[in-house]
Design an enzyme around this catalytic site. Sequence first.
Site, PDB file in Angstrom:
ATOM      1  N   LYS A  88      -1.550   2.368  -2.837  1.00  0.00           N
ATOM      2  CA  LYS A  88      -2.954   2.081  -2.558  1.00  0.00           C
ATOM      3  C   LYS A  88      -3.725   3.375  -2.317  1.00  0.00           C
ATOM      4  CE  LYS A  88      -5.719  -0.877   0.550  1.00  0.00           C
ATOM      5  NZ  LYS A  88      -5.634  -1.832   1.681  1.00  0.00           N
ATOM      6  N   SER A 163      -8.139  -5.870   0.688  1.00  0.00           N
ATOM      7  CA  SER A 163      -8.469  -4.626   0.034  1.00  0.00           C
ATOM      8  C   SER A 163      -7.360  -4.069  -0.850  1.00  0.00           C
ATOM      9  CB  SER A 163      -8.835  -3.582   1.107  1.00  0.00           C
ATOM     10  OG  SER A 163      -7.734  -3.317   1.963  1.00  0.00           O
ATOM     11  N   SER A 187      -5.787  -7.885   4.202  1.00  0.00           N
ATOM     12  CA  SER A 187      -5.842  -7.047   3.005  1.00  0.00           C
ATOM     13  C   SER A 187      -4.532  -6.981   2.227  1.00  0.00           C
ATOM     14  CB  SER A 187      -6.292  -5.635   3.367  1.00  0.00           C
ATOM     15  OG  SER A 187      -7.669  -5.619   3.669  1.00  0.00           O
TER      16      SER A 187
END
Length: 505
Positions: A88, A163, A187
Amino acid sequence: MAHPVTDTVTDPADLTATQARAMISRRQLSPVELAEACITRTNAVNHAVNALVAWDFDRLLDEARAAEAALTSGAPLGAVHGLPFGVKDMIDVAGLPTTFGSTIYRDNVATKDSAIVAQMRAAGGGVLGKTNNPEFSAGGNTRNAVYGVTANPFDLTKTCAGSSGGSAVALAVGMAPLCTGSDTGGSLRNPAAFCGVVGFRPSPGVVPGTTRGPALIPLPTSGPMGRTVADVGLMLSVMATPDRSDPYTFVTDGKTPWNPADFTRLPRVDLGRLKVAMTEDYGFSLTQNVVREAFRARCEALAPQFGQLDAATPDCTNADRIFAVLRAVMMLSGHATNMANHADQMGPNVTDNWNEGLSYSAQDVAQALSMQGAYYRNWQLFFEDYDYVISPAVTVSPFDWRDLYPQDIDGVKTQSYYHWLSQAYASTIAGHPSISLPLGRDALGLPFGFQIVGRRGDDLGVLAVAAEIEALFAGDATFGRPKADIEMLKAAPPLSQQDGFLGFA
């Protein structure tokens, strides 16, 4: 590993992490072959979904060759030996940009690996590249002004959530067998639910949060993402290290209360001995009817498997208020410099959350912390009577990616850009381990995420129960894990050509 997947797989890119790792160990799959397959898949479909936003494929191939050489040398092999993984774009990979999805950091190139990346590499993994996320991971829709939007691989007009959206999509389409993620308001779980993969939020401290600013507010945590429960257990065994930098990671004589290796050998669980609570909304969460209906269908199918299944919920009094205030505190802690020097470059979610934070007083914060204490104790009392709680993972079915967030849910207005994440932050506030498990599709044809929440510290139990449920529905046409249409994605036009691709509005 418990519950191996039995599907016939012809392309190495579609192997689960545990399948690929076992085949590498048996010399049935070369790490180079796997890396090449992941690169080929990425090149074939990334234009359609925009999941991977930065990469160094030459380095990945070099790491794969080194992993192959280690096989022939007889050297000890790490838990993820030879497995590519996505990272990420909130954490550093040496030599690759870490932009946080913000134009402020567009040119920021990391000089060293973050702790998690270093651990994964030490265990034999290789970095495929960086996966997309919203600006500073603020919000449940993966889009930003640096890399643009990431689309849902099951419907390219819909959001993949966030996210950790780029990670979820990369897993769903076969770019990598494992990906990192992080979770405050869901997320890890929200994108996993929207994309038909598994996202696991561990108990505070299981994965050390060494960079968390307000160290004593453990709402954010990193965690593993994979295509199966066994995959996330495998990755968790690498991430769950003893590190006193996190005050919630208890270390005695160099060891934690949990044995990381246990996550690679999930115990069998007799579901018939469990007392389980089911809730559609935790008593407060705005939840779309299509989600409620999908959840009821899965509860009906699972009811005969559990010893007892009751409609019940922990007391979630003040959940929205607690989460709003404590989230704002973290925003004020993390973005003072950015707002002072680059306010004009900050997107609407962070800006709104910053201004919300400024509106709270010290008394508001003190009250929210006291409310959280009561909330936590209420959850502990509830779990004296129940072993696990099941619920939907997300409040809504995937929505149009052009919308930053759902403005209303079945006609009821949402309070903020994060209010629709309440199915997830119900357990975040109490600090309980939670997993999103893909169980088929909803009535709109999009993936449905089924959430399982356990007692604080019972991370192994949550994974084990999830694995049992996953095994019950493996290969099931209705409730089995949905698969993205790779050929459709290959033929799709570039996502970057869509109006609204880049930016926030």
